[in-house]
Design a protein around this motif. Structure first.
Motif, PDB file in Angstrom:
ATOM      1  N   VAL A  65       5.678  23.606  15.078  1.00 54.58           N
ATOM      2  CA  VAL A  65       5.098  22.284  15.386  1.00 54.58           C
ATOM      3  C   VAL A  65       3.511  22.452  15.525  1.00 54.58           C
ATOM      4  CG1 VAL A  65       5.251  20.115  16.373  1.00 54.58           C
ATOM      5  CG2 VAL A  65       7.446  21.333  15.405  1.00 54.58           C
ATOM      6  N   LEU A  66       3.213  23.455  16.716  1.00 58.58           N
ATOM      7  CA  LEU A  66       2.194  23.466  17.221  1.00 58.58           C
ATOM      8  C   LEU A  66       1.246  24.001  16.123  1.00 58.58           C
ATOM      9  CD1 LEU A  66       0.061  23.526  19.580  1.00 58.58           C
ATOM     10  CD2 LEU A  66       0.749  25.797  20.069  1.00 58.58           C
ATOM     11  N   SER A  67       1.836  24.757  15.273  1.00 60.19           N
ATOM     12  CA  SER A  67       0.728  25.363  14.294  1.00 60.19           C
ATOM     13  C   SER A  67       0.193  24.381  13.515  1.00 60.19           C
ATOM     14  CB  SER A  67       1.151  26.771  13.777  1.00 60.19           C
ATOM     15  OG  SER A  67       1.593  26.650  12.367  1.00 60.19           O
ATOM     16  N   VAL A  68       1.050  23.523  12.824  1.00 52.56           N
ATOM     17  CA  VAL A  68       0.438  22.520  12.020  1.00 52.56           C
ATOM     18  C   VAL A  68      -0.331  21.500  12.787  1.00 52.56           C
ATOM     19  CG1 VAL A  68       1.293  20.293  10.823  1.00 52.56           C
ATOM     20  CG2 VAL A  68       2.938  22.200  10.872  1.00 52.56           C
ATOM     21  N   ALA A  69       0.131  21.198  14.083  1.00 56.42           N
ATOM     22  CA  ALA A  69      -0.730  20.059  14.740  1.00 56.42           C
ATOM     23  C   ALA A  69      -2.027  20.736  15.096  1.00 56.42           C
ATOM     24  CB  ALA A  69      -0.067  19.805  16.119  1.00 56.42           C
ATOM     25  N   SER A  70      -2.076  22.035  15.205  1.00 60.26           N
ATOM     26  CA  SER A  70      -3.323  22.518  15.524  1.00 60.26           C
ATOM     27  C   SER A  70      -4.442  22.536  14.426  1.00 60.26           C
ATOM     28  CB  SER A  70      -3.456  23.874  16.484  1.00 60.26           C
ATOM     29  OG  SER A  70      -2.616  24.742  15.360  1.00 60.26           O
ATOM     30  N   LYS A  71      -3.715  22.935  13.319  1.00 55.50           N
ATOM     31  CA  LYS A  71      -4.609  22.647  12.181  1.00 55.50           C
ATOM     32  C   LYS A  71      -5.019  21.143  12.131  1.00 55.50           C
ATOM     33  CE  LYS A  71      -2.869  26.391   9.032  1.00 55.50           C
ATOM     34  NZ  LYS A  71      -1.632  26.279   9.116  1.00 55.50           N
ATOM     35  N   GLN A  72      -4.475  20.532  12.290  1.00 54.48           N
ATOM     36  CA  GLN A  72      -4.685  18.869  12.023  1.00 54.48           C
ATOM     37  C   GLN A  72      -5.912  18.686  13.153  1.00 54.48           C
ATOM     38  OE1 GLN A  72      -0.916  16.969  12.655  1.00 54.48           O
ATOM     39  NE2 GLN A  72      -0.746  16.587  10.627  1.00 54.48           N
ATOM     40  N   ALA A  73      -5.803  19.077  14.331  1.00 52.92           N
ATOM     41  CA  ALA A  73      -6.683  18.839  15.599  1.00 52.92           C
ATOM     42  C   ALA A  73      -7.756  19.867  15.477  1.00 52.92           C
ATOM     43  CB  ALA A  73      -6.132  19.141  16.770  1.00 52.92           C
ATOM     44  N   ASN A  74      -7.981  20.933  14.268  1.00 56.33           N
ATOM     45  CA  ASN A  74      -8.899  21.894  14.311  1.00 56.33           C
ATOM     46  C   ASN A  74      -9.078  22.734  15.607  1.00 56.33           C
ATOM     47  OD1 ASN A  74     -10.678  23.079  12.321  1.00 56.33           O
ATOM     48  ND2 ASN A  74     -12.461  21.741  13.161  1.00 56.33           N
ATOM     49  N   ILE A  75      -8.196  23.011  15.966  1.00 57.60           N
ATOM     50  CA  ILE A  75      -8.190  23.925  17.312  1.00 57.60           C
ATOM     51  C   ILE A  75      -6.972  25.223  16.902  1.00 57.60           C
ATOM     52  CG2 ILE A  75      -8.816  22.502  19.018  1.00 57.60           C
ATOM     53  CD1 ILE A  75      -6.058  22.231  19.814  1.00 57.60           C
ATOM     54  N   GLN A  76      -7.181  26.295  17.777  1.00 63.79           N
ATOM     55  CA  GLN A  76      -6.741  27.416  17.220  1.00 63.79           C
ATOM     56  C   GLN A  76      -5.976  28.226  18.540  1.00 63.79           C
ATOM     57  OE1 GLN A  76      -8.796  29.703  14.425  1.00 63.79           O
ATOM     58  NE2 GLN A  76      -8.351  31.398  15.499  1.00 63.79           N
ATOM     59  N   PHE A  77      -4.640  28.670  18.470  1.00 60.23           N
ATOM     60  CA  PHE A  77      -4.226  29.313  19.597  1.00 60.23           C
ATOM     61  C   PHE A  77      -3.894  30.698  19.494  1.00 60.23           C
ATOM     62  CE2 PHE A  77      -3.115  24.750  20.319  1.00 60.23           C
ATOM     63  CZ  PHE A  77      -3.212  24.595  21.714  1.00 60.23           C
ATOM     64  N   ASP A  78      -4.104  31.607  20.371  1.00 56.96           N
ATOM     65  CA  ASP A  78      -3.911  33.061  20.488  1.00 56.96           C
ATOM     66  C   ASP A  78      -2.609  33.026  21.344  1.00 56.96           C
ATOM     67  OD1 ASP A  78      -4.022  35.683  20.630  1.00 56.96           O
ATOM     68  OD2 ASP A  78      -6.111  35.572  21.316  1.00 56.96           O
ATOM     69  N   VAL A  79      -1.577  33.337  20.676  1.00 54.44           N
ATOM     70  CA  VAL A  79      -0.362  33.145  21.386  1.00 54.44           C
ATOM     71  C   VAL A  79       0.227  34.649  21.769  1.00 54.44           C
ATOM     72  CG1 VAL A  79       2.159  32.728  21.091  1.00 54.44           C
ATOM     73  CG2 VAL A  79       0.293  31.158  19.880  1.00 54.44           C
ATOM     74  N   THR A  80       0.564  34.725  22.985  1.00 54.94           N
ATOM     75  CA  THR A  80       1.055  36.024  23.506  1.00 54.94           C
ATOM     76  C   THR A  80       2.416  35.839  24.077  1.00 54.94           C
ATOM     77  OG1 THR A  80      -1.126  36.500  24.637  1.00 54.94           O
ATOM     78  CG2 THR A  80       0.591  38.031  25.316  1.00 54.94           C
ATOM     79  N   GLU A  81       3.426  36.366  23.471  1.00 54.17           N
ATOM     80  CA  GLU A  81       4.912  36.442  24.069  1.00 54.17           C
ATOM     81  C   GLU A  81       5.022  37.283  25.214  1.00 54.17           C
ATOM     82  OE1 GLU A  81       7.728  35.562  21.144  1.00 54.17           O
ATOM     83  OE2 GLU A  81       6.209  34.831  19.851  1.00 54.17           O
ATOM     84  N   LYS A  82       5.461  36.903  26.100  1.00 53.68           N
ATOM     85  CA  LYS A  82       6.083  37.835  27.316  1.00 53.68           C
ATOM     86  C   LYS A  82       7.528  37.494  27.789  1.00 53.68           C
ATOM     87  CE  LYS A  82       2.119  39.998  27.808  1.00 53.68           C
ATOM     88  NZ  LYS A  82       2.242  41.458  27.827  1.00 53.68           N
ATOM     89  N   LEU A  83       8.112  38.506  28.611  1.00 58.55           N
ATOM     90  CA  LEU A  83       9.570  38.298  29.009  1.00 58.55           C
ATOM     91  C   LEU A  83       9.499  37.611  30.359  1.00 58.55           C
ATOM     92  CD1 LEU A  83      10.563  42.036  28.212  1.00 58.55           C
ATOM     93  CD2 LEU A  83      11.391  40.005  27.025  1.00 58.55           C
ATOM     94  N   MET A  84      10.663  36.780  30.635  1.00 58.20           N
ATOM     95  CA  MET A  84      11.006  36.084  31.742  1.00 58.20           C
ATOM     96  C   MET A  84      12.296  35.663  31.986  1.00 58.20           C
ATOM     97  SD  MET A  84       9.438  32.719  33.139  1.00 58.20           S
ATOM     98  CE  MET A  84       9.994  32.138  34.578  1.00 58.20           C
ATOM     99  N   GLY A  85      12.880  35.817  32.854  1.00 47.27           N
ATOM    100  CA  GLY A  85      14.067  35.560  33.215  1.00 47.27           C
ATOM    101  C   GLY A  85      15.289  36.553  32.905  1.00 47.27           C
ATOM    102  N   GLY A  86      16.272  36.233  32.630  1.00 49.19           N
ATOM    103  CA  GLY A  86      17.483  37.205  32.469  1.00 49.19           C
ATOM    104  C   GLY A  86      16.964  38.331  31.460  1.00 49.19           C
ATOM    105  N   CYS A  87      16.434  37.882  30.437  1.00 51.23           N
ATOM    106  CA  CYS A  87      16.011  39.001  29.237  1.00 51.23           C
ATOM    107  C   CYS A  87      15.030  39.954  29.970  1.00 51.23           C
ATOM    108  CB  CYS A  87      15.365  38.194  28.358  1.00 51.23           C
ATOM    109  SG  CYS A  87      14.050  37.270  28.380  1.00 51.23           S
TER     110      CYS A  87
END
Ligand code: IPM
Ligand code: MN
Length: 369
Positions: free
Chosen positions: A25-47
């Protein structure tokens, strides 16, 4: 084009499923808003504990400290209940809140018209209710010292400093100003000195916000009033532990925890997460309700990235899909069309894209006129 750093902590249970949908959803919304996200995934919690021996690895914390916002799925599960206190996934969450200085926790509980029947309360009581719980998140009994446990007793301390109460009060007054101008400060000043102090601070800060009408309530009464007549509330501000409890009550007014987003903010950082837990019993079955996480994305776009229109578009899409009768299992009633997590995703994205077309059409027609 503006590029922002987003750290994503999917966590445990249904966390990864709902986060995946929200990022789509964010990727659609950010295109509409003309902004961009650099996404970094990290571990947290039980995993994270499974892979590194720690529920909040340093590398995860470092990534969060370098980002403009953090998106969290859910952490915890019965699998890790027996771990020593400091290794529990819940401790990672508390540690992260503290390390990022996220002192204010916003938990809106809004009843969608289409879902009035999902609540366990009567529809005439809940219809139209829209409460924002502002919970102090890095102080109070969750963090005050001394604390401990030995063979003969367990103890915690509840203390608040002036600066801690003042800053959360300011956040709550500001929000009340933007909403319906009413703030209820919830405490237990008939018993607790820390609450008498809380009350004094909130009253003093009120001097700076004369246009907000301030009332106060003891926490036991507030719990009762929330289920008796939730519409009397606009914004509630309260300490950490009371906010934990009252936000769960407020959530149930809406019928499903699966619907509720949240924002945790401080001076520098912000983290967005659904209020619901990791629901390990349905993890991996494509049944989880992604709406709370999608709503958290909307809060993020509004509060951290100052894109209120984009947030509204997402909320409108959610609204429309519910009006069309689509429901994940947790919010289903007898006339609804039960959909999976990914079907819910598709419906919301489709509506979001249509909203874009309608904006283009609006511009075009106004131009033609
Ligand atoms: C919440 C949760 C947490 C809290 C737990 C998991 C530490 O209940 O975010 O409401 O008590 O704050
Ligand atoms: Mn809670």
């Amino acid at each position: 084009m503006k590029t922002y750093q987003l750290t994503v902590l999917s966590g445990d249970g249904i966390g990864p499923e709902v986060v995946d949908v929200a990022l789509d959803v964010l990727s659609v919304a950010s295109k509409q808003a003309n902004i961009q996200f650099d996404v970094t995934e990290k571990l947290m919690g039980g995993c994270a504990f499974e892979k590194t021996g720690h529920p909040l690895p340093q590398d995860t914390l470092d990534a969060c400290l370098e980002s403009d916002a953090v998106l969290l799925g859910a952490v915890g599960g019965p699998k890790w209940d027996e771990l020593p206190h400091e290794k529990k996934p819940e401790q990672a969450l508390l540690g992260l809140r503290k390390a990022l200085g996220l002192f204010s926790n916003l938990r809106p509980a809004k009843v969608y018209d289409a879902l009035v029947d999902a609540s366990s309360l009567k529809s005439e009581i809940v219809r139209g209710s829209d409460v924002m719980v502002v919970r102090e998140l890095t102080g109070g009994i969750y963090f005050s010292e001394p604390r401990g446990m030995d063979d003969s007793k367990g103890w915690n301390t509840l203390a608040y400093e002036k600066e801690e109460v003042d800053r959360i009060a300011c956040v709550a007054f500001e929000l009340a100003q933007k909403r319906n101008g009413r703030l209820t400060s919830v405490h237990k000043a008939n018993v607790l000195e820390s609450s008498q102090f809380w009350r004094e601070c909130v009253n003093r800060i009120h001097g700076d916000y004369p246009d907000v009408s301030l009332s106060e309530m003891y926490v036991d009464n507030a719990a009762m009033q929330l289920v008796r007549d939730p519409r009397q509330f606009d914004v509630i501000v309260t300490q950490n532990l009371f906010g934990d409890i009252l936000s769960d009550i407020a959530a149930m007014i809406t019928g499903s925890l699966g619907m509720l987003p949240s924002a945790s903010m401080g001076k520098k950082y912000a983290m967005y997460e659904p209020v619901h837990g990791s629901a390990p019993e349905i993890a991996g079955t494509n049944q989880a309700n992604p709406i709370a996480t999608i709503g958290s994305i909307a809060m993020m776009l509004e509060y951290t990235f100052n894109e209120p229109e984009s947030a509204q578009r997402i909320n409108r899409a959610i609204d429309q899909v519910l009006k069309d009768g689509y429901r994940t299992k947790d919010i289903a009633s007898k006339d609804s069309i039960i959909v999976s997590t990914s079907e819910m995703r598709n419906h919301i994205i489709e509506n979001l894209k249509q909203d874009e077309t309608s904006i283009i059409e609006m511009v075009r027609t106004s131009y033609e006129e």
